[in-house]
Design an enzyme around this catalytic site. Structure first.
Site, PDB file in Angstrom:
ATOM      1  N   THR A  89      -3.257 -21.226  -1.461  1.00  8.68           N
ATOM      2  CA  THR A  89      -2.208 -22.157  -1.899  1.00  8.68           C
ATOM      3  C   THR A  89      -1.811 -23.103  -0.770  1.00  8.68           C
ATOM      4  O   THR A  89      -1.571 -24.297  -0.997  1.00  8.68           O
ATOM      5  CB  THR A  89      -0.979 -21.372  -2.390  1.00  8.68           C
ATOM      6  OG1 THR A  89      -1.382 -20.469  -3.423  1.00  8.68           O
ATOM      7  CG2 THR A  89       0.082 -22.304  -2.930  1.00  8.68           C
ATOM      8  N   ASP A  97      -7.413  12.646   3.872  1.00 11.60           N
ATOM      9  CA  ASP A  97      -8.609  12.635   4.724  1.00 11.60           C
ATOM     10  C   ASP A  97      -9.837  13.079   3.933  1.00 11.60           C
ATOM     11  O   ASP A  97     -10.918  12.483   4.058  1.00 11.60           O
ATOM     12  CB  ASP A  97      -8.403  13.568   5.919  1.00 11.60           C
ATOM     13  CG  ASP A  97      -7.231  13.139   6.788  1.00 11.60           C
ATOM     14  OD1 ASP A  97      -6.977  11.921   6.865  1.00 11.60           O
ATOM     15  OD2 ASP A  97      -6.580  14.013   7.382  1.00 11.60           O
ATOM     16  N   GLU A 107      -2.680  15.685  13.948  1.00 10.86           N
ATOM     17  CA  GLU A 107      -2.910  14.353  14.512  1.00 10.86           C
ATOM     18  C   GLU A 107      -3.641  14.437  15.852  1.00 10.86           C
ATOM     19  O   GLU A 107      -4.427  13.545  16.187  1.00 10.86           O
ATOM     20  CB  GLU A 107      -1.575  13.612  14.679  1.00 10.86           C
ATOM     21  CG  GLU A 107      -0.805  13.401  13.386  1.00 10.86           C
ATOM     22  CD  GLU A 107      -1.601  12.664  12.321  1.00 10.86           C
ATOM     23  OE1 GLU A 107      -2.498  11.878  12.673  1.00 10.86           O
ATOM     24  OE2 GLU A 107      -1.336  12.903  11.128  1.00 10.86           O
TER      25      GLU A 107
END
Length: 742
Positions: free
Chosen positions: A227, A518, A443
């Site tokens: 746009t 995962d 983690e």
């Protein structure tokens, strides 16, 4: 302009209604004095008893003023106001008037009655009042207003009914966007430059017999600037810009969409040369026959009319149609043929150079700190579109304002990137110690596998603070914008996805539900390796992607083109890839257990660590050393923020002082203040500047003191290290001497 006319008309309309209401109030409300009513017979009795002093007759209504003894008005100044003030009022007819006047004559004809006691009466000739004069005019006005209101009501309803066929395009005559406001789309701007040249100098093309494209289709992912490019074409060409969405054509009424298309192009012909921009054209340009409505579908009628207007019997010279979509695959082939959308321009996600340019454009009106590196930002924002970058910097500005910082620092931008990707942090979310421990090891497993696998992207941030739908996250960002991914890198990425589950298994002696995403992503990548990318040892260079689609709305269902036996073999190959990477990642974590444990403990203490801390863990640094380094970095950051905040306040105050002096100079020229007042203001300015200089000097001296303290600390640590080394050397020499003696 139209809204202004409409507001003026409404004001006149309301004023007319108020005038009519006021006139009606005067007409039908008695606003004269409140006088007691009586009957003509009672008036005759009062006349015969000698209680009447004066009479007044007018147009069927009479007034009576009694003698001083009987009246409520005793004073002469009050009685002089008769007939405005009176004791009684009455209504009479011609018959009752004759009886009253006969009684008056009889009373006044008494021979022994003094002249001052005779009844005085007055009957002025009847004149029409102003209200009676205005009444016919008011009736005519009221009738005219009623007819006008009814006519307007019908006209408005007819116009609103006819408005369904009118288009909803917004016309902009002066578009401010230019190609210089767009970065990361050099080839796209070059393609569109021809459109600009044609709109500016059409004869340059027509003399050579060239035909400019009638339509240009901008195709690209959401947020890539389609746009914005269309608006830039209108801005560079300085022509009217008619913008409309594809969904604005279709309504619940049959034939409205086709009517709006005709009206849109009729409107464009009046202001040509111009640009017609249709955003999300796939709303009306989908392939015909794809729906359940057949050829009578309202959307297909709208598309047919659009096809005719773009390349039908009528020539639309000077009208360039630009359209944008991110689903060019579903558009009707007739819409894409030469003569309609002659040219398709693919607006790609910007590369690292384009992202740097976009960041610089959006950072123009924002106070960015000097230590912010745009090159680094461009590298770590791989995959970001222009809209993502604008949102990222806006979020960074909001975070800086929330923390009362005068400038946007790198940490604000990093947090803005994370918010765009995964959402805001949920620091207030309550987590049990067990959940924190599971998340920390999960983690840490991701981070260690990702760091040690050769082809994985570098780990940038690891956190156990919930963000979005995740309980924690490990963020990796690529160093380069690679368009292709090799088999080795895909296998390493799958292994990294498995690191979280494997870490739980090794350190917690249990597995949790935290690895669901995962598992899903790893399985999807492995299946694509087998079915789409030809990375299977068994099938090799062979694709099992589905090409045949069952048409129930075009996108609802697809049909596999292979047998169930092959499907089972595909599942075996997918599992083979997953098992291979699972064993690789498990072996890697077993060999580096100490790093996983140290990172998990550090995450439990600090919640979030970054690339530097991850590298320090793998370099063998202890948790205490890393925490001391993080505390020192946090202290330095806070000092820098405090310094920037103080400098910002000082600059703000200096600007206020300078503005005050400029205002005083203007007032002095106008004669509002005297020269003495102006000199006092200048003196105040000097005193304020001295105080500000003292504040700056105090800030700089604090910095020097902190630097000296840091140097002294470093020197002490160096001395301690040298002493320890010399001690170790002495011990080694002593051991050698002892060995020789032995």
């Amino acid at each position: 302009m139209n809204s202004k006319k409409k507001s003026n008309f409404n004001f006149i309309y309301i004023l007319i209604i108020l005038v009519i209401c006021v006139l009606a109030f005067f007409m039908f409300t008695n606003i004269g004095p409140n006088i007691e009513q009586t009957q003509p017979s009672s008036v005759i009795e009062m006349i015969e008893d000698g209680k009447v002093s004066e009479l007044y007759f007018y147009n069927g209504k009479g007034r009576v003023l009694l003698t001083v003894e009987n009246s409520q008005f005793k004073k002469d100044e009050e009685r002089e106001n008769f007939p405005d003030v009176a004791d009684y009022s009455f209504e009479y007819t011609s018959t009752s008037l004759e009886l009253i006047l006969t009684a008056v004559d009889t009373y006044n004809s008494q021979t022994d009655l003094p002249a001052e006691q005779k009844i005085v009466w007055e009957n002025p000739p009847v004149r029409s009042s102003w209200i009676e004069t205005l009444m016919p005019i008011l009736y005519i006005l009221l009738a005219c207003v009623a007819v006008f209101m009814i006519f307007r009501m019908f006209t408005k309803s007819n116009n609103s009914a006819m408005q369904f066929g009118r288009n909803k395009a917004r016309i902009t005559s002066d578009v401010k966007v230019r190609f210089s406001d767009i970065a990361g789309a050099d080839e796209e701007k070059e393609e569109l430059q021809e459109i600009v040249e044609f709109l500016k100098h059409p004869q340059k093309f027509t003399e050579l017999g060239a035909r400019i494209p009638k339509g240009v289709l901008l195709v690209g992912n959401p947020g890539t600037g389609k746009t914005l490019l269309a608006r830039a074409v209108a801005g560079e060409s300085n022509v009217p810009f008619l913008s409309i969405s594809g969904s604005d054509f279709v309504e619940m009424f049959v034939g409205v969409g086709a009517s709006r298309v005709r009206d849109l192009f009729d409107q464009a012909k009046k202001v040509q040369p111009c640009i017609v921009f249709i955003d999300e054209i796939d709303a009306v340009g989908r392939q015909r026959g794809a729906g359940l409505g057949g050829g009578n579908d309202e959307r297909e009628q709208t598309l047919n009319q659009l096809l005719v207007e773009m390349d039908g019997f009528e020539a639309n010279e000077g009208i360039i149609v630009l359209a944008a979509t991110n689903r060019a695959d579903v558009l009707d082939p007739a819409l894409l043929r030469p003569g309609r959308f002659d040219r398709q321009i693919y607006v790609h996600v910007p590369d690292v150079k384009g992202r740097e340019g976009i960041i610089r454009i959006h950072a123009r009106n924002k106070p960015i700190a000097d230590d912010v590196d745009f090159v680094t930002l461009a590298r770590i924002t791989s995959g970001f579109t222009g809209a993502d970058i604008e949102n990222m910097l806006n979020e960074a500005a909001i975070i800086a304002a929330r923390n009362h910082r005068p400038k946007i620092i790198m940490q604000d931008i990093t947090e803005g990137i994370n918010k765009v990707i995964m959402g805001p942090q949920k620091k207030s979310m309550l987590m049990t110690d067990k959940d924190k421990l599971i998340t920390a090891y999960h983690e840490s497993g991701h981070a260690i596998v990702g760091k040690l696998m050769e082809h994985c992207e570098d780990v940038q941030e690891v956190s156990i603070i919930p963000r979005g739908m995740a309980a924690g996250y490990t963020m990796s960002r690529p160093d380069t914008d690679d368009n292709h991914m090799g088999k080795l890198k895909l296998n390493d990425e799958i292994a990294m996805m498995m690191g979280g589950r494997l870490s739980e298994e090794l350190f917690m002696d249990d597995i949790s539900t935290g690895a669901s995403n995962d598992i899903k992503r790893a399985t999807e990548v492995a299946r694509k390796m087998v079915t789409l990318w030809g990375m299977s040892d068994k099938f090799g260079f062979m694709s099992f992607g589905s090409e045949e689609e069952i048409f129930v709305g075009r996108d609802y269902q697809s049909k596999n083109d292979y047998s169930e036996t092959v499907a089972a073999q595909i599942d075996e190959e997918v599992k083979k890839i997953l098992d291979y990477n699972y064993s690789r990642a498990k072996k890697l974590l077993q060999e580096n257990k100490k790093y996983v444990k140290e990172m998990a403990e550090l995450l439990l203490a600090k919640d979030t660590i970054y690339k530097e801390e991850v590298d320090m863990i793998l370099a063998g640094k202890s948790k205490e050393e890393i925490m001391a380094y993080m505390d020192e970095q946090e202290k330095i950051r806070r000092e820098q923020e405090q310094k920037a905040r103080i400098e910002g306040e000082i600059d703000k105050k200096m600007k206020e002082i300078d503005q005050k002096v400029k205002t005083a100079e203007m007032y002095l020229k106008e004669g509002i203040i005297t020269q003495k007042d102006y000199e006092l203001i200048l003196k105040e300015r000097e005193n304020a500047l001295k105080k500000l200089d003292q504040s700056k000097q105090a800030t700089s001296s604090d910095e020097k003191q902190s630097e000296k303290t840091e140097q002294t600390t470093d020197e002490k640590e160096t001395i301690k290290t040298e002493e320890a080394e010399s001690k170790d050397t002495k011990d080694e020499k002593k051991e050698k001497v002892d060995d020789k003696k032995e």
